[in-house]
Design an enzyme around this catalytic site. Structure first.
Site, PDB file in Angstrom:
ATOM      1  N   ARG A  16       0.872  -1.230  -0.044  1.00 33.50           N
ATOM      2  CA  ARG A  16      -0.093  -0.144  -0.090  1.00 33.50           C
ATOM      3  C   ARG A  16       0.881   1.386   0.176  1.00 33.50           C
ATOM      4  O   ARG A  16       0.628   2.171  -0.770  1.00 33.50           O
ATOM      5  CB  ARG A  16      -0.982   0.100   1.198  1.00 33.50           C
ATOM      6  CG  ARG A  16      -1.747   1.122   1.110  1.00 33.50           C
ATOM      7  CD  ARG A  16      -2.905   1.280   2.495  1.00 33.50           C
ATOM      8  NE  ARG A  16      -4.113   0.309   2.125  1.00 33.50           N
ATOM      9  CZ  ARG A  16      -4.958   0.584   1.337  1.00 33.50           C
ATOM     10  NH1 ARG A  16      -4.912   1.422   0.528  1.00 33.50           N
ATOM     11  NH2 ARG A  16      -5.969  -0.269   1.283  1.00 33.50           N
ATOM     12  N   GLU A  63       4.057 -12.556 -17.639  1.00 32.52           N
ATOM     13  CA  GLU A  63       5.375 -11.754 -17.127  1.00 32.52           C
ATOM     14  C   GLU A  63       6.616 -11.393 -17.947  1.00 32.52           C
ATOM     15  O   GLU A  63       7.151 -10.500 -17.952  1.00 32.52           O
ATOM     16  CB  GLU A  63       5.570 -12.854 -15.958  1.00 32.52           C
ATOM     17  CG  GLU A  63       4.761 -12.808 -14.666  1.00 32.52           C
ATOM     18  CD  GLU A  63       3.564 -13.871 -14.924  1.00 32.52           C
ATOM     19  OE1 GLU A  63       3.624 -14.595 -15.866  1.00 32.52           O
ATOM     20  OE2 GLU A  63       2.580 -13.901 -14.302  1.00 32.52           O
ATOM     21  N   PHE A  88       7.528 -14.638  -9.809  1.00 35.49           N
ATOM     22  CA  PHE A  88       7.519 -14.573 -11.335  1.00 35.49           C
ATOM     23  C   PHE A  88       8.390 -13.429 -11.827  1.00 35.49           C
ATOM     24  O   PHE A  88       8.908 -13.285 -12.812  1.00 35.49           O
ATOM     25  CB  PHE A  88       5.682 -14.468 -11.505  1.00 35.49           C
ATOM     26  CG  PHE A  88       5.147 -15.585 -11.075  1.00 35.49           C
ATOM     27  CD1 PHE A  88       5.650 -16.866 -11.277  1.00 35.49           C
ATOM     28  CD2 PHE A  88       4.069 -15.299 -10.356  1.00 35.49           C
ATOM     29  CE1 PHE A  88       4.880 -18.051 -10.714  1.00 35.49           C
ATOM     30  CE2 PHE A  88       3.399 -16.489  -9.861  1.00 35.49           C
ATOM     31  CZ  PHE A  88       3.615 -17.537  -9.803  1.00 35.49           C
ATOM     32  N   ARG A 172       3.547  -7.842   1.746  1.00 34.77           N
ATOM     33  CA  ARG A 172       2.284  -7.627   1.631  1.00 34.77           C
ATOM     34  C   ARG A 172       1.700  -7.463   3.090  1.00 34.77           C
ATOM     35  O   ARG A 172       0.880  -7.142   3.500  1.00 34.77           O
ATOM     36  CB  ARG A 172       1.539  -8.839   0.898  1.00 34.77           C
ATOM     37  CG  ARG A 172       0.590  -8.346  -0.098  1.00 34.77           C
ATOM     38  CD  ARG A 172      -0.255  -9.284  -0.558  1.00 34.77           C
ATOM     39  NE  ARG A 172       0.127 -10.566  -1.187  1.00 34.77           N
ATOM     40  CZ  ARG A 172      -0.800 -11.354  -1.900  1.00 34.77           C
ATOM     41  NH1 ARG A 172      -1.847 -11.140  -2.158  1.00 34.77           N
ATOM     42  NH2 ARG A 172      -0.176 -12.514  -2.143  1.00 34.77           N
TER      43      ARG A 172
HETATM   44  C1  LIG Z   1       2.763 -17.396 -13.985  1.00 33.47           C
HETATM   45  C2  LIG Z   1       1.638 -16.726 -12.915  1.00 33.47           C
HETATM   46  N1  LIG Z   1       1.638 -15.534 -12.859  1.00 33.47           N
HETATM   47  C3  LIG Z   1       0.518 -15.232 -12.223  1.00 33.47           C
HETATM   48  C4  LIG Z   1      -0.215 -16.066 -11.006  1.00 33.47           C
HETATM   49  C5  LIG Z   1      -1.174 -15.396 -10.121  1.00 33.47           C
HETATM   50  N2  LIG Z   1      -2.551 -16.155 -10.582  1.00 33.47           N
HETATM   51  C6  LIG Z   1      -3.142 -17.070 -10.053  1.00 33.47           C
HETATM   52  S1  LIG Z   1      -4.554 -17.064 -10.659  1.00 33.47           S
HETATM   53  C7  LIG Z   1      -4.320 -15.912 -11.682  1.00 33.47           C
HETATM   54  C8  LIG Z   1      -5.823 -15.670 -12.621  1.00 33.47           C
HETATM   55  C9  LIG Z   1      -5.932 -16.818 -13.398  1.00 33.47           C
HETATM   56  O1  LIG Z   1      -6.935 -16.560 -14.149  1.00 33.47           O
HETATM   57  P1  LIG Z   1      -7.705 -17.816 -14.867  1.00 33.47           P
HETATM   58  O2  LIG Z   1      -6.716 -18.454 -15.696  1.00 33.47           O
HETATM   59  O3  LIG Z   1      -8.940 -17.114 -15.829  1.00 33.47           O
HETATM   60  O4  LIG Z   1      -8.069 -18.572 -13.707  1.00 33.47           O
HETATM   61  P2  LIG Z   1      -9.730 -18.833 -13.271  1.00 33.47           P
HETATM   62  O5  LIG Z   1     -10.350 -17.785 -13.684  1.00 33.47           O
HETATM   63  O6  LIG Z   1      -9.997 -20.306 -13.662  1.00 33.47           O
HETATM   64  O7  LIG Z   1      -9.568 -18.855 -11.778  1.00 33.47           O
HETATM   65  C10 LIG Z   1      -3.067 -15.102 -11.470  1.00 33.47           C
HETATM   66  C11 LIG Z   1      -2.800 -14.059 -12.118  1.00 33.47           C
HETATM   67  C12 LIG Z   1       0.274 -17.441 -11.150  1.00 33.47           C
HETATM   68  N3  LIG Z   1      -0.285 -18.399 -10.532  1.00 33.47           N
HETATM   69  N4  LIG Z   1       1.130 -17.854 -12.033  1.00 33.47           N
END
Ligand SMILES: Cc1ncc(C[n+]2csc(CCOP(=O)(O)OP(=O)(O)O)c2C)c(N)n1
Ligand SMILES: [Mg+2]
Lengths: 326, 274
Positions: A16, A63, A88, A172
């Site tokens: 934040r 990323e 990442f 965080r």
């Molecule tokens: C390489 C990587 N970047 C970021 C993340 C963090 N992250 C976890 S879920 C998510 C969103 C994924 O969206 P989606 O693939 O549409 O999944 P769903 O809607 O089915 O939950 C992110 C960015 C991760 N797990 N791995």
């Protein structure tokens, strides 16, 4: 000079503090853009978006592009602050950070949230145990792990004002305030947070600095006076302060929210070695193992990163020092 | 179909139960794949719960590894491990971490959690099986947000080039990712046409229509090309207040308010079918 806060005051999340400062700086400098890869919500990105909708770019989950696209933004005169989870931002973006960003001499600021074990329940895939080790060999990169919100604000301002690559870790979790708001930091300058003569505890980041301060209390009860140093910038590292602490206290413990391989502990050992100033030293941090799910406090227990572990390491280093003195 | 419907209900119940009791987890994307998992494990996949590493099995790689809870529920219902174990989700030392891990959980074929990698690993498995002359099928479930990763499109290019007819990718196209709606961030557009252009056999399907999912998998199995199923789903499906709304990606603490009524309702639906 930094001014230390007296007593314990709970701090805001460093994510934040980062976000608030980025908004303030973006008011002053139209070149600043916030670049995200679908974890913007985890760093209060929508707050930035509200104020500067055109300067908030969410690329989606990609990323590698986050890094190279930021390099491109820099090449046409913008100052991108690009953010991903530390795991990442380092592992996934490694070659892009090296080539597109650093080797090509672009002006990119990489913000790495949830470093070390602070991603807790997201488990081993998300723990960034090695991010510092991965970015530290990159020439001229600045690496910071601010210990509180004041340090974070200063770091973000410095990054915006300085041409070059910055890698800033952002916890965080809520921690405790260390510095008064009107503190003046220096890039590459560590801060002595607590005076002491028997051993120096060198920490990075808020999570571990707190443990070091508690360790110093534990040691105090045993009649041992421990100095505590917040390294503030891991690169460039403060050679003078490390050497002075080694000479004055004769024993060193490093503590980091990172693998003991390649991070702060390694950096401090390199300094001692290069300056022919080797003293008894112990490294506290994530041992040679992968992360797993758990609450950060539980993970610190099993990884031997608690205040008690730090105090114990200090006792070992001091015992070695005394043995050498005989 | 009634059996599959019951199975899907049970997956949703177990998923919501474990995540709400634990107080944290990826609810939205777990609920959206419950129906696909029911069809896969209720009808199409070959497996042996008593011998999870049976060589004759079909493989599943949950590339969107954060939705492990839905798969854990599926596996527990099918007897891979005791149902009570679901309540250990995300506890220190558990066999059920938030993201799927092949070295911890019986029935999990690949370690995932860093989006984009799982589907490439799945491709490697399909290729490896083909090279060994084996007939097993490899399924991989990806997310629409995940499909923004470049690595996913490398897989899209490689699979048809290597003639992997034993490979079926299922896109859980729930139109939401972590930060919001996928179309607002980086839309996948007409993803089926894109898959076709890359050389896949691709179908669009209502991801909550069990018969339609069944038929799509059937067609993919028959095709000589790698199969791509664009499941049109609703993130949070089964918890009406959380369906297709912002903030349903991962829930923590107070965000689980109202889950008891949802669970009671799902259990009533299940009972009515018995
Ligand atoms: C390489 C990587 N970047 C970021 C993340 C963090 N992250 C976890 S879920 C998510 C969103 C994924 O969206 P989606 O693939 O549409 O999944 P769903 O809607 O089915 O939950 C992110 C960015 C991760 N797990 N791995
Ligand atoms: Mg999605």
């Amino acid at each position: 000079m930094v001014k230390l806060v007296k007593g314990t005051i709970e701090d805001i999340e460093l994510t934040r503090a980062y976000n608030q400062q980025l908004i303030a700086l973006a008011e002053e400098d139209p070149r600043i853009v916030d670049v995200e890869a679908d974890v913007g919500n985890c760093i209060f990105g929508p707050e930035f978006q509200k104020v500067f909708p055109d300067r908030y770019v969410n690329l989606g989950v990609c990323e590698q592009s986050l890094s190279s696209v930021s390099a491109g933004l820099s090449a046409v005169g913008l100052i991108p602050f690009c953010h991903a989870f530390a795991a990442f931002a380092s592992r996934r973006m490694c070659d892009q950070n090296y080539i597109s960003v650093a080797y090509a001499k672009n002006n990119v600021k990489i913000i790495a949230s949830a470093p070390g074990i602070s991603s807790g329940e997201n488990g081993g895939t998300h723990h960034a145990c090695e991010d510092i080790a991965l970015v530290r060999p990159i020439p001229n990169i600045v690496i910071m792990d601010p210990a509180d919100s004041t340090a974070m604000r200063w770091a973000v301002r410095k990054a915006a004002e300085t041409f070059g690559v910055f890698y800033i870790r952002a916890e965080r979790l809520n921690g405790y305030r260390v510095y008064e708001e009107d503190s003046e930091f220096e890039l590459g300058k560590a801060n002595v947070i607590r005076n002491g003569n028997d051993v120096t505890l060198i920490a990075e980041g808020s999570l571990i600095l707190n443990n070091c301060l508690k360790a110093a209390e534990i040691l105090g009860k045993k009649g041992i006076s421990a100095r505590v140093v917040d390294i503030f910038t891991i690169k460039p590292i403060d050679v003078d302060t490390i050497i002075r602490c080694a000479r004055e206290t004769g024993a060193i413990v490093t503590a980091e929210n990172h693998s003991i391989t390649g991070g702060l502990g390694s950096a401090v050992a390199e300094v001692l070695c290069d300056n022919c100033c080797v003293v008894p030293m112990k490294r506290i941090g994530i041992p040679n193992r992968f992360g797993e799910v758990g609450q950060p406090a539980e993970l610190m227990e099993i990884m031997h990163m608690t205040d008690k572990d730090i105090a114990e390491a200090a006792l070992t280093a001091i015992a070695e020092k005394r043995r050498n003195e005989k | 179909m009634d059996e599959l419907k019951k199975f899907a209900l049970e997956i949703r119940i177990e998923t919501l139960n474990m995540l709400s009791k634990h107080g944290f987890g990826h609810v939205g994307g777990s609920l959206s794949i419950a129906d696909a998992l029911a069809v896969l494990y209720g009808k199409h996949m070959k497996y042996d719960p008593k011998n999870p590493k049976w060589e004759g099995r079909d493989y599943l790689v949950l590339s969107k590894g954060h939705c492990g809870p839905a798969l854990y529920s599926t596996l527990a219902i099918k007897g891979f491990f005791p149902r009570e174990e679901l309540l250990t989700i995300n506890k220190l030392g558990t066999r059920l971490p938030s993201h799927t891990d092949k070295n911890l959980t019986p029935g999990i074929d690949m370690t995932t959690g860093a989006l984009g990698q799982g589907v490439s690993c799945a491709l490697g498995m399909a290729l490896g099986l083909k090279l060994q002359g084996k007939k097993n099928i490899v399924y991989s479930i990806i997310g629409d947000g995940e499909a923004q990763e470049g690595q996913v499109w490398e897989t899209m290019l490689i699979a048809p080039n290597k003639g992997l007819s034993n490979f079926i990718v299922i896109l859980d196209n729930n139109r939401q990712q972590l930060d919001g709606f996928t179309d607002d961030i980086s839309s996948l557009g007409d993803v089926c046409r894109k898959a076709e252009a890359f050389g896949w056999f691709a179908v669009d399907v209502d991801g909550h229509d069990l018969a339609a999912i069944d038929q799509a998998i059937e067609e993919c199995k028959r095709s000589e090309k790698p199969g791509f199923i664009n499941l049109k789903t609703i993130k949070g499906k089964g918890w009406p207040a959380k369906e297709a709304v912002l903030g349903n990606h991962a829930l923590r603490g107070a965000a689980f308010e109202g889950v008891d009524e949802v669970l009671a309702d799902l259990r009533r639906q299940l009972e009515a079918m018995q």
